[in-house]
Scaffold this motif. Structure first.
Motif, PDB file in Angstrom:
ATOM      1  N   HIS A 163      -1.323 -26.406 -63.040  1.00 14.38           N
ATOM      2  CA  HIS A 163      -1.597 -27.841 -62.894  1.00 14.38           C
ATOM      3  C   HIS A 163      -2.798 -28.282 -63.719  1.00 14.38           C
ATOM      4  O   HIS A 163      -3.608 -27.474 -64.167  1.00 14.38           O
ATOM      5  N   ALA A 164      -2.888 -29.598 -63.884  1.00 14.16           N
ATOM      6  CA  ALA A 164      -3.944 -30.186 -64.706  1.00 14.16           C
ATOM      7  C   ALA A 164      -5.212 -30.400 -63.877  1.00 14.16           C
ATOM      8  O   ALA A 164      -5.263 -30.053 -62.693  1.00 14.16           O
ATOM      9  N   LEU A 165      -6.207 -30.993 -64.494  1.00 15.38           N
ATOM     10  CA  LEU A 165      -7.528 -31.182 -63.884  1.00 15.38           C
ATOM     11  C   LEU A 165      -7.469 -31.691 -62.441  1.00 15.38           C
ATOM     12  O   LEU A 165      -8.047 -31.089 -61.541  1.00 15.38           O
ATOM     13  N   THR A 166      -6.761 -32.781 -62.217  1.00 17.49           N
ATOM     14  CA  THR A 166      -6.769 -33.362 -60.877  1.00 17.49           C
ATOM     15  C   THR A 166      -5.450 -33.143 -60.147  1.00 17.49           C
ATOM     16  O   THR A 166      -5.187 -33.765 -59.132  1.00 17.49           O
ATOM     17  N   GLY A 167      -4.609 -32.232 -60.708  1.00 23.06           N
ATOM     18  CA  GLY A 167      -3.362 -31.904 -60.011  1.00 23.06           C
ATOM     19  C   GLY A 167      -3.624 -30.868 -58.932  1.00 23.06           C
ATOM     20  O   GLY A 167      -4.765 -30.508 -58.640  1.00 23.06           O
ATOM     21  N   ASP A 168      -2.547 -30.388 -58.338  1.00 24.61           N
ATOM     22  CA  ASP A 168      -2.679 -29.313 -57.377  1.00 24.61           C
ATOM     23  C   ASP A 168      -1.346 -28.599 -57.245  1.00 24.61           C
ATOM     24  O   ASP A 168      -0.413 -28.871 -58.016  1.00 24.61           O
ATOM     25  N   GLN A 169      -1.259 -27.692 -56.268  1.00 27.24           N
ATOM     26  CA  GLN A 169      -0.071 -26.839 -56.157  1.00 27.24           C
ATOM     27  C   GLN A 169       1.150 -27.583 -55.614  1.00 27.24           C
ATOM     28  O   GLN A 169       2.249 -27.049 -55.636  1.00 27.24           O
ATOM     29  N   TYR A 170       0.954 -28.807 -55.118  1.00 28.51           N
ATOM     30  CA  TYR A 170       2.085 -29.546 -54.546  1.00 28.51           C
ATOM     31  C   TYR A 170       2.847 -30.254 -55.670  1.00 28.51           C
ATOM     32  O   TYR A 170       2.683 -31.455 -55.897  1.00 28.51           O
ATOM     33  N   SER A 184     -15.809 -30.072 -57.084  1.00 26.15           N
ATOM     34  CA  SER A 184     -14.675 -29.458 -57.777  1.00 26.15           C
ATOM     35  C   SER A 184     -14.473 -30.124 -59.128  1.00 26.15           C
ATOM     36  O   SER A 184     -14.187 -29.462 -60.130  1.00 26.15           O
ATOM     37  N   TYR A 185     -14.625 -31.447 -59.145  1.00 19.83           N
ATOM     38  CA  TYR A 185     -14.454 -32.178 -60.403  1.00 19.83           C
ATOM     39  C   TYR A 185     -15.455 -31.687 -61.449  1.00 19.83           C
ATOM     40  O   TYR A 185     -15.119 -31.489 -62.620  1.00 19.83           O
ATOM     41  N   LEU A 186     -16.706 -31.472 -60.993  1.00 22.10           N
ATOM     42  CA  LEU A 186     -17.727 -30.958 -61.919  1.00 22.10           C
ATOM     43  C   LEU A 186     -17.323 -29.584 -62.456  1.00 22.10           C
ATOM     44  O   LEU A 186     -17.392 -29.320 -63.654  1.00 22.10           O
ATOM     45  N   TYR A 187     -16.907 -28.708 -61.560  1.00 24.35           N
ATOM     46  CA  TYR A 187     -16.612 -27.326 -61.948  1.00 24.35           C
ATOM     47  C   TYR A 187     -15.396 -27.242 -62.886  1.00 24.35           C
ATOM     48  O   TYR A 187     -15.399 -26.506 -63.860  1.00 24.35           O
ATOM     49  N   ILE A 188     -14.363 -27.995 -62.540  1.00 23.38           N
ATOM     50  CA  ILE A 188     -13.130 -27.860 -63.332  1.00 23.38           C
ATOM     51  C   ILE A 188     -13.306 -28.499 -64.712  1.00 23.38           C
ATOM     52  O   ILE A 188     -12.843 -27.952 -65.717  1.00 23.38           O
ATOM     53  N   VAL A 242      -5.927 -24.203 -58.676  1.00 19.57           N
ATOM     54  CA  VAL A 242      -6.832 -23.437 -59.540  1.00 19.57           C
ATOM     55  C   VAL A 242      -8.087 -23.009 -58.802  1.00 19.57           C
ATOM     56  O   VAL A 242      -8.495 -23.639 -57.818  1.00 19.57           O
ATOM     57  N   LEU A 243      -8.666 -21.954 -59.291  1.00 13.39           N
ATOM     58  CA  LEU A 243      -9.976 -21.520 -58.818  1.00 13.39           C
ATOM     59  C   LEU A 243     -10.943 -22.685 -59.012  1.00 13.39           C
ATOM     60  O   LEU A 243     -10.876 -23.372 -60.038  1.00 13.39           O
ATOM     61  N   ALA A 244     -11.811 -22.910 -58.044  1.00 13.18           N
ATOM     62  CA  ALA A 244     -12.777 -24.024 -58.042  1.00 13.18           C
ATOM     63  C   ALA A 244     -12.110 -25.353 -57.691  1.00 13.18           C
ATOM     64  O   ALA A 244     -12.753 -26.396 -57.735  1.00 13.18           O
ATOM     65  N   GLY A 245     -10.827 -25.302 -57.346  1.00 13.78           N
ATOM     66  CA  GLY A 245     -10.137 -26.517 -56.929  1.00 13.78           C
ATOM     67  C   GLY A 245     -10.514 -26.888 -55.497  1.00 13.78           C
ATOM     68  O   GLY A 245     -11.362 -26.248 -54.867  1.00 13.78           O
ATOM     69  N   CYS A 246      -9.825 -27.924 -54.976  1.00 17.34           N
ATOM     70  CA  CYS A 246     -10.186 -28.378 -53.634  1.00 17.34           C
ATOM     71  C   CYS A 246      -8.958 -28.529 -52.752  1.00 17.34           C
ATOM     72  O   CYS A 246      -8.932 -29.331 -51.838  1.00 17.34           O
ATOM     73  N   MET A 247      -7.918 -27.740 -53.044  1.00 13.49           N
ATOM     74  CA  MET A 247      -6.715 -27.782 -52.215  1.00 13.49           C
ATOM     75  C   MET A 247      -6.443 -26.432 -51.566  1.00 13.49           C
ATOM     76  O   MET A 247      -5.294 -26.060 -51.353  1.00 13.49           O
ATOM     77  N   GLY A 248      -7.494 -25.699 -51.287  1.00 14.18           N
ATOM     78  CA  GLY A 248      -7.302 -24.471 -50.522  1.00 14.18           C
ATOM     79  C   GLY A 248      -7.687 -23.206 -51.248  1.00 14.18           C
ATOM     80  O   GLY A 248      -7.993 -22.193 -50.606  1.00 14.18           O
ATOM     81  N   SER A 249      -7.654 -23.210 -52.574  1.00 10.55           N
ATOM     82  CA  SER A 249      -8.143 -22.033 -53.283  1.00 10.55           C
ATOM     83  C   SER A 249      -9.660 -22.009 -53.221  1.00 10.55           C
ATOM     84  O   SER A 249     -10.306 -23.032 -52.948  1.00 10.55           O
ATOM     85  N   ASP A 278     -10.867 -17.354 -66.086  1.00 10.08           N
ATOM     86  CA  ASP A 278     -10.989 -16.915 -64.685  1.00 10.08           C
ATOM     87  C   ASP A 278      -9.811 -17.426 -63.854  1.00 10.08           C
ATOM     88  O   ASP A 278      -9.271 -16.706 -63.005  1.00 10.08           O
ATOM     89  N   MET A 279      -9.455 -18.684 -64.083  1.00  8.14           N
ATOM     90  CA  MET A 279      -8.323 -19.264 -63.334  1.00  8.14           C
ATOM     91  C   MET A 279      -7.062 -18.438 -63.573  1.00  8.14           C
ATOM     92  O   MET A 279      -6.302 -18.162 -62.642  1.00  8.14           O
ATOM     93  N   VAL A 280      -6.854 -18.060 -64.828  1.00 10.42           N
ATOM     94  CA  VAL A 280      -5.651 -17.308 -65.186  1.00 10.42           C
ATOM     95  C   VAL A 280      -5.699 -15.901 -64.591  1.00 10.42           C
ATOM     96  O   VAL A 280      -4.692 -15.395 -64.076  1.00 10.42           O
ATOM     97  N   ARG A 281      -6.862 -15.291 -64.618  1.00 15.54           N
ATOM     98  CA  ARG A 281      -6.978 -13.950 -64.007  1.00 15.54           C
ATOM     99  C   ARG A 281      -6.679 -14.009 -62.507  1.00 15.54           C
ATOM    100  O   ARG A 281      -6.068 -13.100 -61.947  1.00 15.54           O
TER     101      ARG A 281
END
Lengths: 398, 228
Positions: free
Chosen positions: A72-79, A297-301, A115-122, A147-150
């Motif tokens: 997913h993109a910057l402000t997307g998520d797994q849904y 999360s926005y800052l980190y991603i 993604v890692l550093a996201g805000c939907m549970g990861s 890191d996200m890919v790893r």
């Protein structure tokens, strides 16, 4: 565990069209990977235990060969598809993922991880640090696209998927797809980076910096500690979103949608309310965004995207990222995308051609800008369909 | 001097297999299982034919979005790009055959394109409309008009063709460039080989189209006719 108490429902949950049946929507909120699966970040910090929240759609076949990882993109998520549990709206790629759609869940096992550093549970800044019992906030380590890919690779290990049939994503998701193909060429049969680039340009970084400054200059940001102080930098995050949203569209798209139309009155009011329709639209974009996204999360991603430069991992030579790659690529760009312009995709294609890689590349003509990959663009779907069918034939899935 | 190959290629005179017969001639020059780059692949009909009938590892380069989409819809690997600018990205010897069918005359720098073709491929296969074809000569000489023929169907203002040449011009250029012409064919308006093409001068007069198998050095196998 709920992902975050920040996730209040949006003001107007609404579904404006038919969405998929709940059966296609396997609710598997998250997994906690144990200590053995710790993740050493580029920054040198080790994350353990690692929590990854993900969604799956469709069924994994007997030899685990039909998995498609959507990034997913910057402000997307797994849904990706179905009804989003927080916004109540269809998932961000509900027009692409589902039975009979390009990412056909009758044929493929589609998965997407927050993604890692996201805000939907990861694992990310709003999650609770088990050592302190408080949200990580700025004590969370900086992460990179790599890191996200790893982290996603660890998830696949956990699921027993050795090789993805396809890794696909738009924008930052496309960056991850490129990183996947470069880092794990044997684990990827095909890769589809859409509206993406192998690096963040100075202009990309500049826009992100404006967004970050908007957040950090909001007094409610509290040096990142807002969750502990029961505050939220809504104003700053909304402005960040408004700025970013402009970069996702195009002059033509704005003009077609809004022109110079006024929101309510026929006459100018000579004030600073949201008088023009476009202002009202941007404010709405900003205000609904803060209900579903965490400012840190926005800052980190955004920072992770800024750091991304695939060529830099190979002495500045992009073609070295794909040496003798066995991966089948389909690079897709949109002509009116000025945030990740066609030229950036062409640079990727040139690097792949320099390796005589199996690459397809198409510029989709549209005036809708960067976000075209989220919209109903029949030509885009056509290309995606054709490529995936061709790849599936070669993989023996058809 | 070059002798145009009289060998009869087993090609039909009809449009069977859904492919133009001049494309079947090109296909007949390609070994099964080869790595092929089709430059200016259009809607992918040759590429698809080669993939399906000859099991080649085929790639395409095509400038138009509609062509690229048509190719991708068929599951072919095609890059949207420009022969004039994008061939330099490919490594030397990356393909067994690089095909440039009816495209050379539309490029801005045909000479550079030609050099790139033989650099990228072990062999290059080039076809183009012959401006020395008698119908062209006739229209220009007698009517004083730019030729419009079956292989040059568009009027002067609408044609994408900007660098016309004759078969004789092309062979001279290959000699000057040190490019080996391993095989050469002249085909008639229908795209079929003519039996009367024994000598270069006749080929240049009666061939509507020239088809050439090129290499940077003499191939070990085959190569019945070479540039003099």
């Amino acid at each position: 565990m709920e992902s975050s108490d920040l996730m209040a429902p949006a003001d107007k949950p609404m579904v404006d069209r038919e969405v998929h049946t709940p059966e296609t929507f396997n609710h598997q909120p998250k997994i906690v990977l144990d200590g053995e699966m710790s993740l050493l970040l580029d920054s040198g910090v080790t994350l353990a235990p690692l929590t990854i929240a993900y969604q799956t759609y469709g069924e994994l076949n007997a030899d685990n060969s039909n998995a498609i990882l959507v990034c997913h993109a910057l402000t997307g998520d797994q849904y990706v598809a179905g009804i989003h549990p927080v916004t109540g709206r269809p998932g961000w790629w509900d027009n692409v993922v589902g039975p009979g759609l390009p990412l056909d869940t009758d044929r493929y096992f589609v998965l997407c991880a927050n993604v890692l550093a996201g805000c939907m549970g990861s694992l990310g800044p709003p999650e609770t640090n088990p050592k302190t019992g408080k949200p990580f906030a700025l004590s969370f380590p900086l992460v990179t696209i790599e890191d996200m890919v790893r982290a996603q690779a660890l998830l696949l290990d956990h699921l027993g998927i050795d090789q993805l049939f396809c890794v696909i994503g738009g924008s930052m998701g496309g960056m991850q797809a490129l990183e996947w193909a470069s880092r794990y060429p044997d684990r990827v049969f095909s890769a589809v980076p859409i509206a993406a680039a192998a690096r963040h340009t100075a202009q990309n970084i500049a826009f992100h910096e404006v967004g970050r400054q908007a957040i950090m200059s909001d007094p409610n940001w509290c040096d990142g500690d807002y969750l502990n102080q029961s505050k939220r930098p809504q104003q700053g995050l909304a402005v960040a979103r408004m700025t970013a949203h402009i970069t996702y569209l195009s002059d033509a798209a704005f003009h077609r949608k809004f022109g110079r139309l006024l929101q309510d009155s026929q006459e100018k009011t000579y004030g600073f309310d949201a008088e023009f329709k476009v202002e009202s639209y941007l404010r709405h974009q900003g205000s609904t965004f803060v209900d579903r996204f965490d400012a840190n999360s926005y800052l980190y991603i955004t920072r992770a995207m800024d750091y991304f430069d695939l060529a830099a991992q190979h002495d500045g030579v992009l073609s070295m990222s794909f040496r003798e790659t066995p991966v089948r690529f389909c690079v897709i760009a949109f002509t009116s995308d000025w945030l990740f312009p066609v030229s950036e995709s062409q640079a990727v294609v040139q690097a792949l051609n320099a390796n005589a890689a199996n690459v397809s590349f198409c510029e989709i003509e549209t005036d809708k800008g960067h976000d075209s990959f989220l919209l109903n663009e029949p030509e885009f779907f056509d290309v995606l369909n054709g490529f995936l069918r061709g790849a599936a034939k070669h993989r023996g899935l058809i | 001097m070059t002798n145009l190959d009289k060998r009869q290629i087993p090609i039909g005179s009809t449009y069977n297999d859904g492919i133009r017969i001049d494309l079947r001639l090109i296909a007949s020059l390609i070994e099964p299982g080869a790595r092929v780059l089709d430059v200016g692949c259009g809607d992918g009909s040759l590429l698809r034919y080669l993939v399906e009938k000859k099991d080649v590892d085929g790639r395409g380069l095509e400038i138009s979005q509609s062509g690229v989409r048509a190719c991708l819809r068929q599951g072919l690997s095609v890059v949207q790009g420009d022969a004039d600018t994008d061939l330099k990205n490919y490594p030397s010897g990356a393909f067994d055959y690089v095909v440039l069918s009816e495209t050379l005359q539309t490029t801005h720098n045909p000479l550079i394109v030609l050099r790139e073709l033989v650099r990228i491929g072990r062999f290059a296969i080039v076809s183009f409309p012959n401006f020395g074809y008698w119908r062209c000569r006739w229209q220009l000489l007698v009517r004083g008009r730019m030729p419009v023929t079956k292989s040059l169907p568009l009027p002067w203002h609408a044609t994408p063709n900007i660098h016309f040449s004759t078969i004789a011009d092309f062979l001279t250029t290959c000699r000057q460039e040190g490019i080996v012409v391993a095989r050469s064919y002249a085909v008639d308006q229908r795209g079929a080989l003519g039996a009367f093409f024994g000598a270069r001068v006749f080929a240049n007069l009666f061939g509507a189209q020239g088809v050439f198998l090129l290499a940077t050095e003499l191939p070990i196998h085959g190569g019945e006719s070479v540039a003099g």
